[in-house]
Scaffold this motif. Sequence first.
Motif, PDB file in Angstrom:
ATOM      1  N   TYR A 123      -7.987  -5.380 -16.263  1.00 20.87           N
ATOM      2  CA  TYR A 123      -7.339  -5.469 -14.989  1.00 20.87           C
ATOM      3  C   TYR A 123      -6.013  -5.069 -15.129  1.00 20.87           C
ATOM      4  O   TYR A 123      -5.071  -5.501 -16.049  1.00 20.87           O
ATOM      5  N   GLN A 124      -5.357  -4.006 -14.233  1.00 17.76           N
ATOM      6  CA  GLN A 124      -4.132  -3.570 -14.036  1.00 17.76           C
ATOM      7  C   GLN A 124      -3.608  -3.890 -12.998  1.00 17.76           C
ATOM      8  O   GLN A 124      -4.042  -3.571 -11.876  1.00 17.76           O
ATOM      9  N   PRO A 125      -2.491  -4.775 -13.095  1.00 15.13           N
ATOM     10  CA  PRO A 125      -1.953  -5.307 -11.816  1.00 15.13           C
ATOM     11  C   PRO A 125      -1.185  -4.314 -10.759  1.00 15.13           C
ATOM     12  O   PRO A 125      -0.782  -3.414 -11.228  1.00 15.13           O
ATOM     13  N   ALA A 126      -1.062  -4.779  -9.698  1.00 12.90           N
ATOM     14  CA  ALA A 126      -0.308  -3.707  -8.689  1.00 12.90           C
ATOM     15  C   ALA A 126       0.953  -3.513  -8.999  1.00 12.90           C
ATOM     16  O   ALA A 126       1.628  -4.690  -9.311  1.00 12.90           O
ATOM     17  N   GLU A 127       1.668  -2.497  -8.657  1.00 14.21           N
ATOM     18  CA  GLU A 127       3.132  -2.307  -8.785  1.00 14.21           C
ATOM     19  C   GLU A 127       3.831  -2.177  -7.227  1.00 14.21           C
ATOM     20  O   GLU A 127       3.307  -1.275  -6.470  1.00 14.21           O
ATOM     21  N   GLN A 177       6.542   1.455  -1.845  1.00 13.22           N
ATOM     22  CA  GLN A 177       5.680   2.289  -2.510  1.00 13.22           C
ATOM     23  C   GLN A 177       4.775   1.171  -3.260  1.00 13.22           C
ATOM     24  O   GLN A 177       5.178   0.373  -4.103  1.00 13.22           O
ATOM     25  N   THR A 178       3.551   1.438  -3.045  1.00 15.22           N
ATOM     26  CA  THR A 178       2.430   0.454  -3.617  1.00 15.22           C
ATOM     27  C   THR A 178       1.774   1.300  -4.363  1.00 15.22           C
ATOM     28  O   THR A 178       0.910   1.956  -4.067  1.00 15.22           O
ATOM     29  N   THR A 179       1.526   0.716  -5.840  1.00 17.85           N
ATOM     30  CA  THR A 179       0.357   1.333  -6.448  1.00 17.85           C
ATOM     31  C   THR A 179      -0.751   0.216  -6.806  1.00 17.85           C
ATOM     32  O   THR A 179      -0.268  -1.063  -7.241  1.00 17.85           O
ATOM     33  N   PRO A 180      -1.640   0.525  -6.138  1.00 21.63           N
ATOM     34  CA  PRO A 180      -2.909  -0.493  -6.035  1.00 21.63           C
ATOM     35  C   PRO A 180      -3.237  -1.161  -7.403  1.00 21.63           C
ATOM     36  O   PRO A 180      -3.128  -0.236  -8.395  1.00 21.63           O
TER      37      PRO A 180
END
Length: 195
Positions: A137-141, A46-49
């Motif tokens: 910027y909010q990094p991806a998870e 699961q990737t949160t961009p």
Amino acid sequence: MMQIPQIRLQTIPMKIGLNIEQPVQQIEQKAAVQSIQQPQAILEIQTTPGKLTIDQSKAREDMDLKSLSVRVDEFAQQGYQDWLAGMARRAQQGTELRHIEKGGNPLAEQARQNSKGPEKRFNLGWIPSPFSVKLDYQPAEVKIETTAQKPIIDAQINRVNHTYTPGSVDVEILQKNTLDIDFINLFPDEREVKT
């Protein structure tokens, strides 16, 4: 001369022949039949961009490229300030005209002040101003979950193929045994007897 009686024995031994047939043994072991299946592991990702926000509204305002809402707000604020300043100026000028008897020339002075525009200011600066562009910027998870699968093993064992042929022994007499008996000087010589 006296002759002694003798018994002479002559033997011939027996000869035996052996025909030996060796036993035959065959052992055959077939390899086991084996089946191995390895199901693939279950992999869930699961990737949160990542999110990059660039706010250049301040830089655009510095270059006088303002949005309509900012322009309306500025005009409204400026109009309100001008209205307040205008009311204060008129109140002050009205007070000056009421006391015209104190001397001076308030009409000419007020006309000069009312016709005079604001002073122009000149200053060096950077357009747009430093750090006017704001970055966030909010990094991806990335969440990774794995579920391992056990192998499926199926083995079939084959029996041993065993054949045995026993040996044999055939006995054959090649030569019989014999015994020859010979008697010598059993009876005295007649000539001697006679003498």
